[in-house]
Design a protein around this motif. Structure first.
Motif, PDB file in Angstrom:
ATOM      1  N   ALA A 187      52.882  43.276  38.839  1.00  0.00           N
ATOM      2  CA  ALA A 187      53.482  41.953  38.661  1.00  0.00           C
ATOM      3  C   ALA A 187      53.642  41.729  37.162  1.00  0.00           C
ATOM      4  O   ALA A 187      52.673  41.876  36.410  1.00  0.00           O
ATOM      5  N   SER A 214      48.527  42.984  37.309  1.00  0.00           N
ATOM      6  CA  SER A 214      49.286  41.972  36.569  1.00  0.00           C
ATOM      7  C   SER A 214      49.361  42.391  35.100  1.00  0.00           C
ATOM      8  O   SER A 214      48.334  42.535  34.438  1.00  0.00           O
ATOM      9  N   GLU A 234      50.407  41.477  31.429  1.00  0.00           N
ATOM     10  CA  GLU A 234      50.677  40.240  30.689  1.00  0.00           C
ATOM     11  C   GLU A 234      50.386  40.390  29.197  1.00  0.00           C
ATOM     12  O   GLU A 234      49.548  41.193  28.801  1.00  0.00           O
ATOM     13  N   ILE A 272      47.867  36.219  36.531  1.00  0.00           N
ATOM     14  CA  ILE A 272      47.025  36.907  37.518  1.00  0.00           C
ATOM     15  C   ILE A 272      46.424  35.900  38.514  1.00  0.00           C
ATOM     16  O   ILE A 272      46.243  36.211  39.690  1.00  0.00           O
ATOM     17  N   VAL A 328      48.976  35.221  41.106  1.00  0.00           N
ATOM     18  CA  VAL A 328      49.118  36.383  41.997  1.00  0.00           C
ATOM     19  C   VAL A 328      48.000  36.348  43.034  1.00  0.00           C
ATOM     20  O   VAL A 328      48.229  36.559  44.228  1.00  0.00           O
TER      21      VAL A 328
END
Lengths: 222, 425
Positions: free
Chosen positions: B324, B375, B377, B384, B387
Motif C-alpha cells: 500500500a 505500507s 510511507e 498504515i 490499512v
C-alpha cells in the motif's frame, strides 16, 4: 563544443541549465585541465550540480558549490569560493546560473570582472516545451530580463527542447524551427541543440551542432 | 479574445469607465434607459476590446465584468508538478490565488504571479498563511473558484481557516506539497501530514477530501478533480503532494474535459433587494442547531465514502503480498512490485488516490487472499493505521519507511517484499 575561459549557462526557470552545465563541464574536462563548475543557483534548492558530484569529481572537475546546497537550509547562499572564477585566470569554468532574472542577479558581483576580461560566453537555454517560453517572443523577453538583472550580454542560444522521459528524435526535430526562431528573435547565434546520447545516432546529420547529453538517473527508479 | 459585460440595471451612468478605456470603445447608451433612469454604459465595438480591465477597476459600483479567453496548451509540455497544479487550477476556472512562499511549493505561487495578471485573475502574496486562507474563505463565499497552497508548516497555520471553511460548507482547493517535520523540519519531501490531512487538520468535527497525485500528469488531473469535488460536496478539497512530486519535471497533457462549475445560489453576491441575505458563517448560537448541522454534514460524508473512493489496483488479483503506497512512494513501490514479480513473488500494489475517503473497498477485497500487507510511507507510519482499519486487522500489516526528507529506494521496498514472501511461505 569550443569553450572560452568562462561559460555561463542561464535561461528560463526549468529550461535545463543544470543538466547542460554538468554535461559541459564533463565535456570541457576532456579538452582542458583545471576545469571547475560553479553553482550560483540561488533559486532552486532541489536538483543541484551537487547531485552529480561523483561523476564530476571522477572527471577531475572542481565543484564550487554553497556548503548549504542539498541541505535543509533553505537560503539563497552563494559559495565563498565563487571569486576564484574571476580571480584565478588559469581556471576553465562553467557557471550554472539560477533561473530567470531573479537567478541571474547572483552574477552581478562577478559581471564587472567578466566584462573586463572579455573571455566568456553566456548561453541562453531554451526549451519550447516549457509552459512560459513556448514562443520566440516570450524567449526574447526572458533574454532582456536576464541581461538587465546580471549586467552581461548573451552570446548565443542553445536549443534544449525536450519532453523529459518522453523525448524522441521527433521531439528534437520538431523543435529545430523553434531554435532558429529564437536565434532570429534575439539576434544571437544558435550555438547548439542538445540531445540525449541515445538519440545521437538517429539525429546525426539531420540537426546541426548537436550536443550529446547524459541525463541523471532518478532515485525512484530501480 | 476578451469580452466586457455590464450589469446594466445597476449602472448610474457616471462615465468613468469611458475615460478609463484606452481603446475609446465605451460609451453611454443613447437608446437605453435603465431601471434607475440612467443611460447605462455599453461597449460600442466589442471586437476591439483588449481585455485590459481598466474599466472594471475604475467602476465605482463594480458592475463591469471583463473576461479573457485562456488559451489551452494544445500539445504536451514539460512541467514541474507545482506548475502543473497552477495551470490546471487556471483551466478549472480558478481566477483567485492567495498564498505565501515556502519551499517546496513556491513554484505554484511564482507561476500564478506570472499567469494571473495576464488572464484577468488575482494573485496575491498575503502577509501570512493565515491571511491567505481567510482570503480564500472570502472568495469562496462569493461563489468563485479559489485556491491556496503551502507546505507542511504553512498548512498548520492554515488549519484554523480550513476548519472555518468546513464549518461553513464552503468549497476551496488547498495544496500541500509536504516537507519533513515536525516543526520547521526540512525542505525535502515527506508524507507525514497524512494524519493532519485525512482527519481534517484543524479543530472540530470535520473532514476534507484528500487527493494524492503520484505523477505530474496526475497533479494536473487531480487539481481539476479537487475543484469539482469541492463544488459538488461543498467542502474543502486538498491535493496532498510532496516535495518530490512538486519538484519533478515530467511531460503533461492538458487535453481533458472540464465541466462547468455548478450554480451557487448560496453565494454572497449581494441581494440587490431581490432575495433574503445569504450568510457565510460557522457560528451557531443554538447548540441544538449546531448538533443538527454536524449530523447533516456527517451524513453527507457517508455519501462521499460510498461514491468517491478511488484507488489504483496493480496486480492485486492473485497477490500474496500487497503493498500500500500513495504519491511518490507508490511510484517507487510499483518498480519494486515489478521486480518482485520478475523474481516469481506474487506481489501487488494498492495506490490510494483518495486518502479521504480512504479506499476501504479495494483493501477489503485484497485482504480476502493477501497474506501480508506492507505500507510504504515517507512517515513513521500513518496510513498504515487506515490499512489496518480497512482490513479489520485480518492480515498482518508491516511498515517500510524513510523520514527526514529521505525517500526509500526501490531496492529497500523490494527487500521488504522478499522478506515478507519468505515469512508467509
Amino acid at each position: 563544443m569550443r569553450y572560452k575561459r568562462v561559460t555561463l549557462i542561464a535561461g528560463h526557470y526549468g529550461s535545463g541549465k543544470t543538466n547542460i552545465a554538468v554535461n559541459m563541464a564533463l565535456d570541457l574536462a576532456k579538452q582542458k585541465d583545471n576545469v571547475a563548475i560553479a553553482d550560483l543557483d540561488i533559486i532552486n534548492p532541489y536538483y543541484r550540480t551537487l547531485d552529480s558530484r561523483a561523476e564530476l569529481e571522477a572527471a577531475g572537475v572542481r565543484l564550487i558549490v554553497s556548503p548549504f546546497a542539498n541541505s535543509n537550509l533553505d537560503i539563497p547562499a552563494l559559495p565563498q569560493e565563487m571569486y576564484a572564477v574571476v580571480d584565478d585566470l588559469s581556471l576553465n569554468c562553467i557557471i550554472d546560473v539560477g533561473g530567470d532574472d531573479t537567478g541571474a542577479v547572483a552574477l552581478g558581483r562577478l559581471a564587472p570582472k567578466l566584462r573586463e576580461e572579455d573571455d566568456y560566453d553566456m548561453y541562453l537555454i531554451v526549451n519550447r516545451f516549457r509552459p512560459l517560453t513556448r514562443t520566440a517572443k516570450e524567449v526574447a523577453e526572458v533574454r532582456y530580463e536576464i541581461e538587465a538583472a546580471c549586467g552581461l550580454k548573451f552570446t548565443g542560444v542553445i536549443n534544449d527542447s525536450n519532453l523529459g522521459a518522453d523525448t524522441t528524435a521527433e521531439t528534437v526535430l520538431s523543435s529545430v524551427q523553434f531554435g532558429k526562431d529564437c536565434a532570429e528573435a534575439t539576434g544571437l547565434p544558435l550555438v547548439a541543440t542538445t540531445v540525449e546520447s541515445s538519440l545521437m545516432e538517429e539525429l546525426a546529420g539531420k540537426v546541426p551542432d548537436l550536443f550529446p547529453m547524459k541525463l541523471q538517473k532518478r532515485p525512484i527508479d530501480l | 479574445m476578451a469580452k466586457v459585460t455590464f450589469r446594466t440595471d445597476e449602472c448610474k451612468g457616471c462615465g468613468l469607465c469611458i475615460d478609463a478605456c484606452p481603446k475609446g470603445i465605451l460609451k453611454l447608451s443613447e437608446e437605453t434607459i435603465n431601471k434607475k433612469g440612467h443611460h447605462p454604459a455599453e461597449c460600442a465595438d466589442p471586437d476591439a476590446c483588449v481585455g485590459c480591465a481598466s474599466c472594471a477597476l475604475m467602476c465605482p459600483d463594480c458592475i463591469i465584468t471583463v473576461e479573457r479567453e485562456v488559451e489551452r496548451m494544445a500539445e504536451k509540455v514539460l512541467m514541474k508538478g507545482n506548475e502543473a497544479i497552477a495551470e490546471a487550477a487556471i483551466m478549472a476556472g480558478c481566477r483567485h490565488y492567495f498564498g505565501y512562499p515556502i519551499t517546496p511549493q513556491t513554484e505554484i505561487a511564482a507561476y500564478m504571479a506570472k499567469r494571473m495578471p495576464k488572464i484577468g485573475g488575482t494573485f496575491l502574496q498575503a502577509e501570512s498563511e493565515i491571511a491567505a486562507i481567510n482570503m480564500v474563505y472570502g472568495v469562496s463565499s462569493a461563489g468563485k473558484r479559489v485556491m491556496t497552497s503551502s507546505s507542511s508548516p504553512g498548512i498548520s497555520l492554515k488549519g484554523e481557516g480550513i476548519s472555518y471553511l468546513a464549518g461553513t460548507d464552503l468549497p476551496a482547493v488547498i495544496v500541500n506539497a509536504q516537507r519533513g517535520g515536525p516543526g520547521l523540519g526540512g525542505i525535502q519531501p515527506s508524507q507525514s501530514d497524512y494524519f493532519q490531512a485525512t482527519r481534517g487538520g484543524g479543530h472540530g468535527d470535520y473532514h476534507i477530501i484528500v487527493l494524492a497525485p503520484s505523477s505530474v500528469q496526475e497533479m494536473a488531473e487531480l487539481t481539476i478533480k479537487a475543484f469539482e469535488l469541492a463544488d459538488e460536496y461543498l467542502m474543502p478539497a486538498m491535493v496532498l503532494a510532496d516535495g518530490t512530486t512538486g519538484q519533478m519535471m515530467e511531460p503533461v497533457s492538458f487535453d481533458f474535459e472540464i465541466k462547468e462549475p455548478p450554480a451557487k445560489p448560496w453565494a454572497t453576491t449581494g441581494t440587490k433587494c431581490q432575495r433574503p441575505h445569504n450568510i457565510a458563517n460557522s457560528l451557531y448560537l443554538d447548540p441544538e442547531k449546531l448538533e443538527c448541522i454536524n449530523n447533516v454534514r456527517f451524513a453527507r460524508y457517508e455519501v462521499i465514502k460510498d461514491n468517491e473512493q478511488r484507488a489504483e489496483e496493480y496486480l492485486t488479483e492473485d497477490a500474496d503480498i500487497v503493498v500500500a503506497a500513495f504519491g511518490i512512494s507508490a511510484r517507487i513501490a510499483k518498480n519494486a512490485v515489478d521486480a518482485a514479480r520478475a523474481k516469481g513473488i506474487k506481489a501487488g500494489l494498492i495506490r490510494p488516490i483518495t486518502l479521504w475517503p480512504f479506499p476501504d473497498k479495494a483493501f477489503k477485497k485484497a485482504a480476502e487472499h493477501a497474506k501480508r500487507f506492507i505500507s510504504v510511507e515517507l512517515s513513521m507510519g500513518q496510513m498504515i493505521e487506515d490499512v489496518r482499519l480497512a482490513t479489520e486487522c485480518k492480515v498482518p500489516v508491516e511498515l517500510c519507511y524513510r523520514v527526514g526528507g529521505m525517500i526509500p529506494s526501490p531496492q529497500q521496498v523490494l527487500e521488504a517484499i522478499e522478506k515478507a514472501a519468505k515469512e508467509v511461505k
